[in-house]
Design a protein around this motif. Structure first.
Motif, PDB file in Angstrom:
ATOM      1  N   TYR A 192       0.814  -1.213   0.000  1.00 25.00           N
ATOM      2  CA  TYR A 192       0.000   0.000   0.000  1.00 25.00           C
ATOM      3  C   TYR A 192       0.852   1.269   0.000  1.00 25.00           C
ATOM      4  O   TYR A 192       0.400   2.330  -0.419  1.00 25.00           O
ATOM      5  N   HIS A 198       2.377   5.173  -5.794  1.00 23.98           N
ATOM      6  CA  HIS A 198       2.087   6.542  -5.360  1.00 23.98           C
ATOM      7  C   HIS A 198       2.732   7.588  -6.267  1.00 23.98           C
ATOM      8  O   HIS A 198       2.078   8.577  -6.623  1.00 23.98           O
ATOM      9  N   GLU A 199       3.987   7.382  -6.622  1.00 22.18           N
ATOM     10  CA  GLU A 199       4.699   8.410  -7.380  1.00 22.18           C
ATOM     11  C   GLU A 199       4.278   8.441  -8.843  1.00 22.18           C
ATOM     12  O   GLU A 199       4.025   9.514  -9.402  1.00 22.18           O
ATOM     13  N   LEU A 202      -0.783   7.308  -8.533  1.00 24.79           N
ATOM     14  CA  LEU A 202      -1.741   8.035  -7.700  1.00 24.79           C
ATOM     15  C   LEU A 202      -1.484   9.539  -7.723  1.00 24.79           C
ATOM     16  O   LEU A 202      -2.426  10.333  -7.794  1.00 24.79           O
ATOM     17  N   ARG A 203      -0.230   9.936  -7.646  1.00 26.51           N
ATOM     18  CA  ARG A 203       0.060  11.374  -7.694  1.00 26.51           C
ATOM     19  C   ARG A 203      -0.254  11.943  -9.075  1.00 26.51           C
ATOM     20  O   ARG A 203      -0.772  13.051  -9.183  1.00 26.51           O
ATOM     21  N   LEU A 237      -0.592   8.940   3.228  1.00 25.23           N
ATOM     22  CA  LEU A 237       0.232   8.922   2.013  1.00 25.23           C
ATOM     23  C   LEU A 237      -0.501   9.573   0.838  1.00 25.23           C
ATOM     24  O   LEU A 237       0.108  10.292   0.041  1.00 25.23           O
ATOM     25  N   LEU A 238      -1.785   9.316   0.740  1.00 25.19           N
ATOM     26  CA  LEU A 238      -2.562   9.933  -0.339  1.00 25.19           C
ATOM     27  C   LEU A 238      -2.613  11.443  -0.168  1.00 25.19           C
ATOM     28  O   LEU A 238      -2.471  12.198  -1.136  1.00 25.19           O
ATOM     29  N   GLY A 241       0.537  12.983  -1.147  1.00 21.46           N
ATOM     30  CA  GLY A 241       0.700  12.953  -2.603  1.00 21.46           C
ATOM     31  C   GLY A 241      -0.240  13.886  -3.333  1.00 21.46           C
ATOM     32  O   GLY A 241      -0.248  13.896  -4.573  1.00 21.46           O
TER      33      GLY A 241
END
Length: 566
Positions: A192, A198-199, A202-203, A237-238, A241
Protein backbone atom coordinates in the motif's frame (compact mmCIF):
# COMPACT_ATOMS: atom_id res chain seq x y z
CA UNK A 1 -9.69 18.87 -35.46
CA UNK A 2 -12.69 16.62 -34.68
CA UNK A 3 -15.84 17.99 -33.19
CA UNK A 4 -15.50 17.93 -29.41
CA UNK A 5 -18.78 19.04 -27.91
CA UNK A 6 -19.38 16.40 -25.25
CA UNK A 7 -23.12 15.73 -25.32
CA UNK A 8 -24.45 12.48 -23.85
CA UNK A 9 -26.74 10.10 -25.64
CA UNK A 10 -30.43 10.90 -25.34
CA UNK A 11 -33.49 8.77 -24.91
CA UNK A 12 -37.15 9.35 -24.06
CA UNK A 13 -37.85 10.58 -20.56
CA UNK A 14 -34.91 11.46 -18.38
CA UNK A 15 -31.85 10.62 -20.48
CA UNK A 16 -28.44 9.77 -19.12
CA UNK A 17 -26.57 12.93 -18.25
CA UNK A 18 -29.72 15.03 -18.50
CA UNK A 19 -31.32 17.10 -15.79
CA UNK A 20 -34.31 15.25 -14.28
CA UNK A 21 -37.58 15.95 -16.08
CA UNK A 22 -35.94 17.86 -18.92
CA UNK A 23 -34.12 17.19 -22.17
CA UNK A 24 -31.42 19.72 -21.30
CA UNK A 25 -27.92 18.43 -20.42
CA UNK A 26 -26.97 18.50 -16.76
CA UNK A 27 -25.04 21.64 -15.68
CA UNK A 28 -21.72 19.80 -15.35
CA UNK A 29 -22.09 18.48 -18.91
CA UNK A 30 -22.92 21.94 -20.25
CA UNK A 31 -19.86 23.27 -18.45
CA UNK A 32 -17.69 20.51 -19.91
CA UNK A 33 -19.01 21.20 -23.39
CA UNK A 34 -18.12 24.88 -23.04
CA UNK A 35 -14.67 24.07 -21.67
CA UNK A 36 -13.87 21.66 -24.50
CA UNK A 37 -15.04 24.22 -27.06
CA UNK A 38 -12.80 26.84 -25.45
CA UNK A 39 -9.88 24.39 -25.45
CA UNK A 40 -10.43 23.65 -29.12
CA UNK A 41 -10.39 27.40 -29.90
CA UNK A 42 -7.31 27.81 -27.71
CA UNK A 43 -5.38 25.16 -29.64
CA UNK A 44 -6.40 26.78 -32.92
CA UNK A 45 -5.34 30.24 -31.75
CA UNK A 46 -2.05 29.15 -30.20
CA UNK A 47 -0.76 27.28 -33.25
CA UNK A 48 3.03 27.17 -33.39
CA UNK A 49 3.33 29.41 -30.34
CA UNK A 50 3.13 26.42 -28.00
CA UNK A 51 5.56 23.51 -28.03
CA UNK A 52 4.63 20.43 -30.01
CA UNK A 53 4.28 18.21 -26.94
CA UNK A 54 1.70 20.49 -25.32
CA UNK A 55 -0.26 20.83 -28.55
CA UNK A 56 -0.19 17.06 -29.07
CA UNK A 57 -1.52 16.49 -25.55
CA UNK A 58 -4.35 18.96 -26.15
CA UNK A 59 -5.18 17.42 -29.52
CA UNK A 60 -5.24 13.93 -28.02
CA UNK A 61 -7.58 15.08 -25.28
CA UNK A 62 -9.93 16.68 -27.80
CA UNK A 63 -9.84 13.55 -29.93
CA UNK A 64 -10.62 11.35 -26.92
CA UNK A 65 -13.47 13.65 -25.90
CA UNK A 66 -14.91 13.45 -29.40
CA UNK A 67 -14.55 9.67 -29.45
CA UNK A 68 -16.24 9.31 -26.04
CA UNK A 69 -19.00 11.66 -27.20
CA UNK A 70 -19.89 9.32 -30.03
CA UNK A 71 -20.30 6.37 -27.65
CA UNK A 72 -23.26 5.73 -25.33
CA UNK A 73 -23.16 7.54 -22.00
CA UNK A 74 -25.42 4.82 -20.58
CA UNK A 75 -22.27 2.76 -19.95
CA UNK A 76 -19.52 3.65 -17.50
CA UNK A 77 -16.08 2.04 -17.81
CA UNK A 78 -14.37 1.34 -14.48
CA UNK A 79 -10.86 -0.14 -14.35
CA UNK A 80 -9.26 -2.23 -11.60
CA UNK A 81 -5.60 -1.16 -11.44
CA UNK A 82 -2.92 -2.44 -9.09
CA UNK A 83 0.43 -4.05 -8.64
CA UNK A 84 1.29 -7.73 -8.84
CA UNK A 85 -0.23 -9.79 -6.04
CA UNK A 86 -2.66 -7.11 -4.94
CA UNK A 87 -5.69 -9.26 -5.68
CA UNK A 88 -7.18 -7.33 -8.62
CA UNK A 89 -8.36 -10.44 -10.38
CA UNK A 90 -9.86 -11.88 -7.18
CA UNK A 91 -11.71 -8.62 -6.64
CA UNK A 92 -12.87 -8.66 -10.26
CA UNK A 93 -14.27 -12.17 -9.75
CA UNK A 94 -15.93 -11.20 -6.47
CA UNK A 95 -17.72 -8.27 -8.12
CA UNK A 96 -18.74 -10.39 -11.12
CA UNK A 97 -19.94 -13.28 -8.94
CA UNK A 98 -17.91 -15.87 -10.82
CA UNK A 99 -14.38 -17.05 -11.58
CA UNK A 100 -13.94 -14.93 -14.73
CA UNK A 101 -10.33 -13.78 -14.31
CA UNK A 102 -7.42 -16.13 -13.68
CA UNK A 103 -5.85 -15.89 -10.24
CA UNK A 104 -2.79 -17.60 -8.84
CA UNK A 105 0.81 -17.26 -7.72
CA UNK A 106 2.27 -17.04 -11.23
CA UNK A 107 3.30 -13.44 -11.97
CA UNK A 108 2.08 -11.53 -13.80
CA UNK A 109 -1.28 -13.28 -13.62
CA UNK A 110 -3.23 -10.75 -15.75
CA UNK A 111 -1.49 -10.56 -19.12
CA UNK A 112 -4.22 -8.73 -21.00
CA UNK A 113 -7.23 -6.64 -20.09
CA UNK A 114 -10.44 -8.49 -19.31
CA UNK A 115 -13.91 -6.92 -19.27
CA UNK A 116 -17.23 -7.70 -17.67
CA UNK A 117 -20.38 -5.90 -18.86
CA UNK A 118 -23.60 -5.35 -16.89
CA UNK A 119 -26.56 -4.53 -19.15
CA UNK A 120 -28.27 -1.19 -18.70
CA UNK A 121 -31.59 -1.24 -16.82
CA UNK A 122 -33.64 -0.31 -19.87
CA UNK A 123 -31.68 -2.59 -22.22
CA UNK A 124 -31.09 -1.99 -25.88
CA UNK A 125 -27.77 -0.12 -25.36
CA UNK A 126 -24.77 -1.59 -27.12
CA UNK A 127 -21.39 -1.53 -25.32
CA UNK A 128 -19.45 -2.81 -28.33
CA UNK A 129 -18.21 0.61 -29.33
CA UNK A 130 -16.73 1.26 -25.90
CA UNK A 131 -15.10 -2.15 -25.82
CA UNK A 132 -13.61 -1.61 -29.26
CA UNK A 133 -12.30 1.78 -28.12
CA UNK A 134 -10.66 0.10 -25.13
CA UNK A 135 -9.17 -2.50 -27.48
CA UNK A 136 -10.57 -5.51 -25.60
CA UNK A 137 -10.87 -8.46 -27.96
CA UNK A 138 -14.18 -10.40 -27.98
CA UNK A 139 -12.58 -13.47 -26.39
CA UNK A 140 -11.72 -11.37 -23.32
CA UNK A 141 -15.23 -10.03 -22.81
CA UNK A 142 -17.31 -11.59 -20.03
CA UNK A 143 -20.81 -11.34 -18.54
CA UNK A 144 -21.48 -11.18 -14.78
CA UNK A 145 -23.09 -14.08 -12.93
CA UNK A 146 -24.85 -11.77 -10.47
CA UNK A 147 -27.76 -9.66 -11.66
CA UNK A 148 -27.33 -6.40 -9.72
CA UNK A 149 -29.58 -3.60 -11.11
CA UNK A 150 -27.51 -1.01 -9.26
CA UNK A 151 -24.54 -1.91 -11.47
CA UNK A 152 -26.53 -1.71 -14.72
CA UNK A 153 -24.38 0.00 -17.37
CA UNK A 154 -21.06 -0.94 -15.74
CA UNK A 155 -18.13 -2.11 -17.84
CA UNK A 156 -15.58 -3.44 -15.35
CA UNK A 157 -12.04 -3.88 -16.71
CA UNK A 158 -9.31 -5.94 -15.06
CA UNK A 159 -6.01 -4.34 -16.14
CA UNK A 160 -2.57 -5.95 -16.40
CA UNK A 161 -0.31 -5.35 -13.41
CA UNK A 162 1.16 -1.87 -12.99
CA UNK A 163 4.57 -3.34 -12.14
CA UNK A 164 4.57 -6.13 -14.71
CA UNK A 165 8.01 -7.22 -15.91
CA UNK A 166 6.64 -7.18 -19.46
CA UNK A 167 6.78 -3.64 -20.93
CA UNK A 168 3.86 -4.45 -23.25
CA UNK A 169 1.66 -5.09 -20.22
CA UNK A 170 2.60 -1.75 -18.69
CA UNK A 171 1.98 0.07 -21.97
CA UNK A 172 -1.45 -1.54 -22.26
CA UNK A 173 -2.30 -0.54 -18.69
CA UNK A 174 -1.16 3.07 -19.20
CA UNK A 175 -3.19 3.35 -22.39
CA UNK A 176 -6.36 2.03 -20.77
CA UNK A 177 -5.93 4.25 -17.71
CA UNK A 178 -6.17 7.19 -20.10
CA UNK A 179 -9.44 5.91 -21.61
CA UNK A 180 -11.59 4.55 -18.78
CA UNK A 181 -14.14 6.72 -16.96
CA UNK A 182 -13.20 5.73 -13.40
CA UNK A 183 -10.39 3.84 -11.65
CA UNK A 184 -10.33 1.52 -8.66
CA UNK A 185 -6.79 1.45 -7.32
CA UNK A 186 -6.19 -1.92 -5.66
CA UNK A 187 -3.39 -2.45 -3.18
CA UNK A 188 -2.71 -4.76 -0.23
CA UNK A 189 -1.18 -4.55 3.26
CA UNK A 190 2.30 -5.23 1.88
CA UNK A 191 2.35 -2.80 -1.08
CA UNK A 192 0.00 0.00 0.00
CA UNK A 193 3.00 2.31 0.45
CA UNK A 194 4.75 1.21 -2.74
CA UNK A 195 6.59 4.18 -4.34
CA UNK A 196 5.68 3.09 -7.88
CA UNK A 197 1.97 3.17 -7.09
CA UNK A 198 2.09 6.54 -5.36
CA UNK A 199 4.70 8.41 -7.38
CA UNK A 200 3.91 7.24 -10.89
CA UNK A 201 0.17 6.69 -10.70
CA UNK A 202 -1.74 8.03 -7.70
CA UNK A 203 0.06 11.37 -7.69
CA UNK A 204 -0.27 11.66 -11.49
CA UNK A 205 -4.00 10.96 -11.22
CA UNK A 206 -4.52 13.20 -8.19
CA UNK A 207 -6.80 15.45 -10.24
CA UNK A 208 -9.04 12.45 -10.96
CA UNK A 209 -9.80 11.74 -7.31
CA UNK A 210 -13.53 12.31 -7.81
CA UNK A 211 -13.66 9.32 -10.17
CA UNK A 212 -11.27 7.18 -8.13
CA UNK A 213 -11.62 4.62 -5.36
CA UNK A 214 -8.60 3.36 -3.39
CA UNK A 215 -9.12 -0.18 -2.10
CA UNK A 216 -7.00 -1.92 0.51
CA UNK A 217 -7.59 -5.54 -0.49
CA UNK A 218 -6.75 -8.65 1.54
CA UNK A 219 -7.81 -6.90 4.74
CA UNK A 220 -8.44 -10.34 6.22
CA UNK A 221 -4.66 -10.72 6.54
CA UNK A 222 -4.49 -7.93 9.12
CA UNK A 223 -5.27 -8.65 12.77
CA UNK A 224 -7.72 -6.62 14.89
CA UNK A 225 -7.31 -2.84 14.75
CA UNK A 226 -4.42 -3.07 12.27
CA UNK A 227 -6.86 -2.48 9.40
CA UNK A 228 -7.76 0.97 10.69
CA UNK A 229 -4.08 1.78 11.30
CA UNK A 230 -3.12 0.79 7.76
CA UNK A 231 -6.07 2.75 6.32
CA UNK A 232 -5.02 5.82 8.29
CA UNK A 233 -1.46 5.49 7.00
CA UNK A 234 -2.76 5.00 3.46
CA UNK A 235 -4.87 8.17 3.76
CA UNK A 236 -1.80 10.02 5.03
CA UNK A 237 0.23 8.92 2.01
CA UNK A 238 -2.56 9.93 -0.34
CA UNK A 239 -2.87 13.32 1.32
CA UNK A 240 0.89 13.90 1.09
CA UNK A 241 0.70 12.95 -2.60
CA UNK A 242 -1.93 15.61 -3.22
CA UNK A 243 -4.85 13.21 -3.68
CA UNK A 244 -8.06 14.77 -2.29
CA UNK A 245 -10.01 12.38 -0.08
CA UNK A 246 -13.78 12.10 -0.28
CA UNK A 247 -14.49 12.49 3.41
CA UNK A 248 -17.06 14.53 5.34
CA UNK A 249 -19.12 15.07 2.20
CA UNK A 250 -16.26 16.59 0.19
CA UNK A 251 -15.51 15.39 -3.36
CA UNK A 252 -12.48 13.14 -3.63
CA UNK A 253 -11.24 9.60 -3.63
CA UNK A 254 -12.98 7.05 -1.42
CA UNK A 255 -10.70 4.79 0.67
CA UNK A 256 -11.98 1.48 2.01
CA UNK A 257 -10.78 -1.94 3.09
CA UNK A 258 -12.11 -5.12 1.46
CA UNK A 259 -11.39 -8.79 1.27
CA UNK A 260 -12.15 -10.60 -1.95
CA UNK A 261 -11.62 -13.86 -0.06
CA UNK A 262 -14.12 -13.33 2.79
CA UNK A 263 -16.38 -10.80 1.09
CA UNK A 264 -15.68 -8.13 3.74
CA UNK A 265 -16.27 -4.61 2.34
CA UNK A 266 -17.43 -5.91 -1.07
CA UNK A 267 -20.93 -4.50 -0.47
CA UNK A 268 -19.44 -1.05 0.27
CA UNK A 269 -17.34 -1.24 -2.88
CA UNK A 270 -20.43 -2.20 -4.90
CA UNK A 271 -22.22 0.88 -3.54
CA UNK A 272 -19.30 3.11 -4.52
CA UNK A 273 -19.25 1.62 -8.02
CA UNK A 274 -23.04 1.97 -8.23
CA UNK A 275 -22.66 5.67 -7.36
CA UNK A 276 -20.19 6.06 -10.22
CA UNK A 277 -22.50 4.27 -12.64
CA UNK A 278 -25.88 5.68 -11.62
CA UNK A 279 -25.01 9.35 -12.19
CA UNK A 280 -24.23 8.67 -15.88
CA UNK A 281 -21.87 11.65 -15.61
CA UNK A 282 -18.67 9.87 -14.55
CA UNK A 283 -17.28 10.08 -18.10
CA UNK A 284 -17.86 13.82 -18.07
CA UNK A 285 -16.16 14.14 -14.68
CA UNK A 286 -13.19 12.15 -15.95
CA UNK A 287 -12.88 14.41 -18.99
CA UNK A 288 -13.26 17.48 -16.79
CA UNK A 289 -10.36 16.22 -14.67
CA UNK A 290 -8.33 15.67 -17.86
CA UNK A 291 -9.08 19.24 -18.93
CA UNK A 292 -8.03 20.47 -15.48
CA UNK A 293 -4.71 18.68 -15.80
CA UNK A 294 -4.11 20.00 -19.29
CA UNK A 295 -4.93 23.59 -18.34
CA UNK A 296 -2.49 23.35 -15.45
CA UNK A 297 0.09 22.25 -18.01
CA UNK A 298 -0.89 25.15 -20.28
CA UNK A 299 -0.84 27.76 -17.52
CA UNK A 300 2.87 28.77 -17.85
CA UNK A 301 2.29 29.28 -21.59
CA UNK A 302 -0.72 31.58 -21.17
CA UNK A 303 -0.68 33.19 -17.72
CA UNK A 304 1.90 35.90 -16.88
CA UNK A 305 4.24 34.83 -14.11
CA UNK A 306 3.10 37.60 -11.78
CA UNK A 307 -0.57 37.12 -12.63
CA UNK A 308 -0.90 40.73 -13.87
CA UNK A 309 -2.13 41.46 -17.36
CA UNK A 310 0.70 42.51 -19.73
CA UNK A 311 0.92 46.15 -20.74
CA UNK A 312 0.87 45.55 -24.49
CA UNK A 313 0.89 48.41 -27.01
CA UNK A 314 0.15 51.33 -24.73
CA UNK A 315 0.09 54.90 -26.03
CA UNK A 316 3.49 55.46 -24.42
CA UNK A 317 5.00 52.45 -26.22
CA UNK A 318 3.53 53.58 -29.54
CA UNK A 319 4.75 57.15 -29.07
CA UNK A 320 8.28 56.05 -28.16
CA UNK A 321 8.39 53.79 -31.23
CA UNK A 322 7.25 56.64 -33.49
CA UNK A 323 9.85 58.95 -31.91
CA UNK A 324 12.63 56.44 -32.60
CA UNK A 325 11.46 55.98 -36.18
CA UNK A 326 11.42 59.76 -36.61
CA UNK A 327 15.04 59.87 -35.53
CA UNK A 328 15.83 56.98 -37.88
CA UNK A 329 14.52 58.93 -40.90
CA UNK A 330 16.19 62.12 -39.71
CA UNK A 331 12.98 64.03 -39.00
CA UNK A 332 14.46 66.29 -36.25
CA UNK A 333 17.54 67.04 -38.39
CA UNK A 334 15.34 67.71 -41.42
CA UNK A 335 13.27 70.12 -39.36
CA UNK A 336 16.35 72.00 -38.25
CA UNK A 337 17.65 72.06 -41.84
CA UNK A 338 14.33 73.42 -43.10
CA UNK A 339 14.36 76.08 -40.39
CA UNK A 340 17.88 77.19 -41.34
CA UNK A 341 16.94 77.16 -45.03
CA UNK A 342 13.96 79.44 -44.29
CA UNK A 343 16.22 81.83 -42.39
CA UNK A 344 18.72 81.87 -45.28
CA UNK A 345 15.94 82.65 -47.74
CA UNK A 346 14.69 85.42 -45.46
CA UNK A 347 18.24 86.75 -45.16
CA UNK A 348 18.63 86.69 -48.91
CA UNK A 349 15.25 88.32 -49.57
CA UNK A 350 15.40 90.96 -46.84
CA UNK A 351 19.14 91.55 -46.58
CA UNK A 352 20.96 94.58 -47.98
CA UNK A 353 21.71 94.61 -51.70
CA UNK A 354 25.38 95.01 -50.84
CA UNK A 355 25.34 91.70 -48.90
CA UNK A 356 23.59 89.96 -51.81
CA UNK A 357 26.20 91.39 -54.17
CA UNK A 358 29.04 90.08 -52.00
CA UNK A 359 27.46 86.60 -51.90
CA UNK A 360 27.07 86.58 -55.67
CA UNK A 361 30.72 87.58 -56.14
CA UNK A 362 31.80 84.79 -53.76
CA UNK A 363 29.58 82.34 -55.69
CA UNK A 364 31.22 83.29 -59.02
CA UNK A 365 34.71 83.03 -57.52
CA UNK A 366 33.90 79.56 -56.17
CA UNK A 367 32.62 78.50 -59.61
CA UNK A 368 35.83 79.69 -61.23
CA UNK A 369 37.83 77.62 -58.76
CA UNK A 370 35.58 74.60 -59.39
CA UNK A 371 34.28 74.58 -55.85
CA UNK A 372 30.58 74.47 -54.96
CA UNK A 373 29.38 77.50 -53.12
CA UNK A 374 28.33 76.84 -49.54
CA UNK A 375 24.81 78.21 -50.15
CA UNK A 376 24.36 76.10 -53.29
CA UNK A 377 25.67 73.00 -51.52
CA UNK A 378 23.26 73.51 -48.64
CA UNK A 379 20.37 74.04 -51.03
CA UNK A 380 21.31 70.85 -52.91
CA UNK A 381 21.47 68.85 -49.68
CA UNK A 382 18.12 70.23 -48.59
CA UNK A 383 16.56 69.08 -51.86
CA UNK A 384 17.73 65.49 -51.33
CA UNK A 385 15.55 63.09 -49.22
CA UNK A 386 17.06 62.22 -45.84
CA UNK A 387 18.91 58.91 -45.50
CA UNK A 388 17.28 56.15 -43.46
CA UNK A 389 19.37 54.75 -40.59
CA UNK A 390 18.91 50.98 -40.58
CA UNK A 391 20.63 50.44 -37.20
CA UNK A 392 18.26 53.00 -35.68
CA UNK A 393 15.27 51.19 -37.18
CA UNK A 394 16.48 47.85 -35.82
CA UNK A 395 16.89 49.39 -32.39
CA UNK A 396 13.42 50.96 -32.55
CA UNK A 397 11.84 47.63 -33.50
CA UNK A 398 13.77 45.74 -30.83
CA UNK A 399 12.71 48.19 -28.13
CA UNK A 400 9.11 48.09 -29.32
CA UNK A 401 9.05 44.28 -29.17
CA UNK A 402 10.52 44.31 -25.67
CA UNK A 403 8.05 46.91 -24.39
CA UNK A 404 5.01 45.32 -26.07
CA UNK A 405 5.91 41.81 -24.88
CA UNK A 406 6.76 42.81 -21.30
CA UNK A 407 4.78 40.61 -18.94
CA UNK A 408 3.73 38.10 -21.60
CA UNK A 409 4.43 34.38 -21.14
CA UNK A 410 7.60 33.38 -22.93
CA UNK A 411 6.04 31.67 -26.01
CA UNK A 412 3.88 34.71 -26.74
CA UNK A 413 6.71 37.18 -26.05
CA UNK A 414 8.78 35.30 -28.64
CA UNK A 415 5.83 35.37 -31.06
CA UNK A 416 5.55 39.15 -30.65
CA UNK A 417 9.29 39.54 -31.29
CA UNK A 418 9.03 37.38 -34.43
CA UNK A 419 6.09 39.41 -35.72
CA UNK A 420 8.01 42.65 -35.15
CA UNK A 421 11.12 41.31 -36.90
CA UNK A 422 9.14 40.03 -39.89
CA UNK A 423 7.46 43.39 -40.31
CA UNK A 424 10.72 45.27 -39.86
CA UNK A 425 12.45 43.33 -42.64
CA UNK A 426 10.73 45.48 -45.31
CA UNK A 427 10.48 48.69 -43.29
CA UNK A 428 13.79 50.36 -44.36
CA UNK A 429 13.04 49.85 -48.06
CA UNK A 430 9.49 51.10 -47.57
CA UNK A 431 10.76 54.23 -45.82
CA UNK A 432 13.34 54.85 -48.54
CA UNK A 433 10.66 54.58 -51.21
CA UNK A 434 8.23 56.80 -49.31
CA UNK A 435 10.86 59.49 -48.74
CA UNK A 436 11.93 59.40 -52.38
CA UNK A 437 8.42 59.60 -53.83
CA UNK A 438 6.92 62.17 -51.48
CA UNK A 439 7.98 65.73 -52.41
CA UNK A 440 9.61 67.89 -49.80
CA UNK A 441 7.69 70.74 -48.33
CA UNK A 442 7.86 74.07 -50.21
CA UNK A 443 8.10 77.10 -47.99
CA UNK A 444 5.75 79.94 -48.99
CA UNK A 445 7.19 83.40 -49.53
CA UNK A 446 5.63 85.86 -47.08
CA UNK A 447 4.48 89.17 -48.54
CA UNK A 448 6.39 91.18 -46.02
CA UNK A 449 9.62 89.87 -47.55
CA UNK A 450 8.79 91.86 -50.72
CA UNK A 451 8.03 94.94 -48.63
CA UNK A 452 11.35 94.54 -46.82
CA UNK A 453 13.16 94.12 -50.15
CA UNK A 454 11.48 97.33 -51.45
CA UNK A 455 12.57 99.10 -48.27
CA UNK A 456 16.14 97.92 -48.80
CA UNK A 457 16.01 99.21 -52.38
CA UNK A 458 14.75 102.58 -51.14
CA UNK A 459 17.53 102.78 -48.58
CA UNK A 460 20.10 102.04 -51.27
CA UNK A 461 18.56 104.84 -53.31
CA UNK A 462 18.96 107.23 -50.37
CA UNK A 463 22.57 106.15 -49.99
CA UNK A 464 23.23 106.80 -53.67
CA UNK A 465 21.47 110.17 -53.49
CA UNK A 466 23.50 111.17 -50.44
CA UNK A 467 26.70 109.96 -52.10
CA UNK A 468 26.07 112.00 -55.24
CA UNK A 469 25.12 115.03 -53.18
CA UNK A 470 28.26 114.67 -51.09
CA UNK A 471 30.50 114.33 -54.16
CA UNK A 472 28.95 117.46 -55.61
CA UNK A 473 29.71 119.31 -52.39
CA UNK A 474 33.28 118.07 -52.38
CA UNK A 475 33.98 119.49 -55.86
CA UNK A 476 33.02 122.96 -54.52
CA UNK A 477 29.65 123.13 -56.15
CA UNK A 478 27.18 125.16 -54.14
CA UNK A 479 24.71 123.00 -52.23
CA UNK A 480 22.13 123.68 -49.57
CA UNK A 481 23.21 122.35 -46.19
CA UNK A 482 26.29 120.21 -46.51
CA UNK A 483 25.27 118.03 -43.54
CA UNK A 484 22.15 116.79 -45.37
CA UNK A 485 23.87 114.52 -47.95
CA UNK A 486 26.04 113.10 -45.20
CA UNK A 487 22.95 112.28 -43.17
CA UNK A 488 21.31 110.62 -46.15
CA UNK A 489 24.40 108.50 -46.80
CA UNK A 490 24.95 107.55 -43.17
CA UNK A 491 21.27 106.96 -42.47
CA UNK A 492 20.85 104.66 -45.49
CA UNK A 493 24.03 102.77 -44.62
CA UNK A 494 22.88 102.18 -41.02
CA UNK A 495 19.20 101.59 -41.71
CA UNK A 496 19.85 98.79 -44.25
CA UNK A 497 21.58 96.39 -41.81
CA UNK A 498 19.14 97.41 -39.10
CA UNK A 499 16.20 96.50 -41.36
CA UNK A 500 17.89 93.21 -42.29
CA UNK A 501 18.37 92.38 -38.58
CA UNK A 502 14.73 93.17 -37.82
CA UNK A 503 13.62 90.97 -40.69
CA UNK A 504 15.81 88.13 -39.44
CA UNK A 505 14.23 88.39 -35.98
CA UNK A 506 10.77 88.48 -37.53
CA UNK A 507 11.56 85.48 -39.71
CA UNK A 508 12.40 83.19 -36.76
CA UNK A 509 8.76 82.45 -35.98
CA UNK A 510 8.00 81.45 -39.57
CA UNK A 511 11.24 79.47 -39.74
CA UNK A 512 10.34 77.51 -36.62
CA UNK A 513 6.83 76.85 -37.96
CA UNK A 514 8.19 75.65 -41.30
CA UNK A 515 10.83 73.47 -39.60
CA UNK A 516 8.18 71.97 -37.32
CA UNK A 517 5.94 71.32 -40.32
CA UNK A 518 8.74 69.57 -42.18
CA UNK A 519 9.63 67.49 -39.13
CA UNK A 520 5.96 66.59 -38.61
CA UNK A 521 5.67 65.57 -42.27
CA UNK A 522 8.55 63.13 -41.94
CA UNK A 523 7.23 61.92 -38.59
CA UNK A 524 3.85 61.16 -40.13
CA UNK A 525 5.48 59.37 -43.04
CA UNK A 526 7.66 57.25 -40.72
CA UNK A 527 4.71 56.57 -38.40
CA UNK A 528 2.50 55.41 -41.28
CA UNK A 529 5.10 52.96 -42.54
CA UNK A 530 5.94 51.80 -39.01
CA UNK A 531 2.27 51.25 -38.24
CA UNK A 532 1.73 49.28 -41.44
CA UNK A 533 4.81 47.08 -41.23
CA UNK A 534 5.40 46.68 -37.48
CA UNK A 535 2.64 47.95 -35.22
CA UNK A 536 -0.18 46.16 -37.03
CA UNK A 537 1.51 42.70 -36.92
CA UNK A 538 2.46 43.21 -33.27
CA UNK A 539 -1.05 44.38 -32.40
CA UNK A 540 -2.51 41.37 -34.22
CA UNK A 541 -0.25 39.03 -32.22
CA UNK A 542 -1.23 40.70 -28.95
CA UNK A 543 -4.90 40.45 -29.91
CA UNK A 544 -4.39 36.77 -30.66
CA UNK A 545 -2.86 36.31 -27.22
CA UNK A 546 -5.79 38.14 -25.62
CA UNK A 547 -8.25 35.84 -27.39
CA UNK A 548 -6.21 32.78 -26.42
CA UNK A 549 -6.08 34.02 -22.82
CA UNK A 550 -9.85 34.41 -22.76
CA UNK A 551 -10.27 30.91 -24.20
CA UNK A 552 -7.88 29.61 -21.53
CA UNK A 553 -9.93 31.35 -18.86
CA UNK A 554 -13.00 29.43 -20.03
CA UNK A 555 -11.17 26.14 -20.51
CA UNK A 556 -9.58 26.38 -17.05
CA UNK A 557 -12.91 27.22 -15.44
CA UNK A 558 -14.56 25.36 -12.57
CA UNK A 559 -13.98 23.20 -10.77
CA UNK A 560 -10.20 23.09 -10.70
CA UNK A 561 -9.10 25.44 -13.43
CA UNK A 562 -6.77 28.31 -12.78
CA UNK A 563 -8.27 31.75 -13.19
CA UNK A 564 -6.59 34.17 -15.57
CA UNK A 565 -6.91 37.93 -15.21
CA UNK A 566 -7.91 39.37 -18.60
Amino acid sequence: MPHTSFSPATSPGTSPGMSPGTSEPAPELRTLRARLGALRDLVSLSGARLDAGTLDAASRLLDEAAARDRLPAAFTTVALAGATGGGKSSLFNALAGAQLSETGVRRPTTATALSCVWDTPRGGDNPEGLLERLGIAPRFRRRPHCDDPALGGLILVDLPDLDSVDPAHREQTDRLLGLVDAIIWVTDPEKYADALLHERYLRAFAGHAEVSVVVLNQADRLPGDAVDAVLDDLRRLLDEGGVPLGEHGEPGARVLAVSALTGEGIADLRRDIADLVSTRATAARRLAADVDGLTRQLRPHLVPAGGDAPAGLTSRVRQEFEDRLAVAVGAPAAGETAERAWLRRADHACGTPWARLLRRLAWHQAERRGEPHAFAAKRQRAAQPPAVSRPAIEEAVRRLAEDAARGLPRPWAEAVARAARRGAADLPAALDEALATQPTGIAPRPRWWSAAAAGQAGLVGLQLLGLCWLVTALVAQPVVGRWLPFMLLAGGALAGPLLAWACRVAARGGARAFGHEEESRLRRLAAEQGHRHVLEPVAAELMRYQEAAERYHLAAGPPGGAQLPV
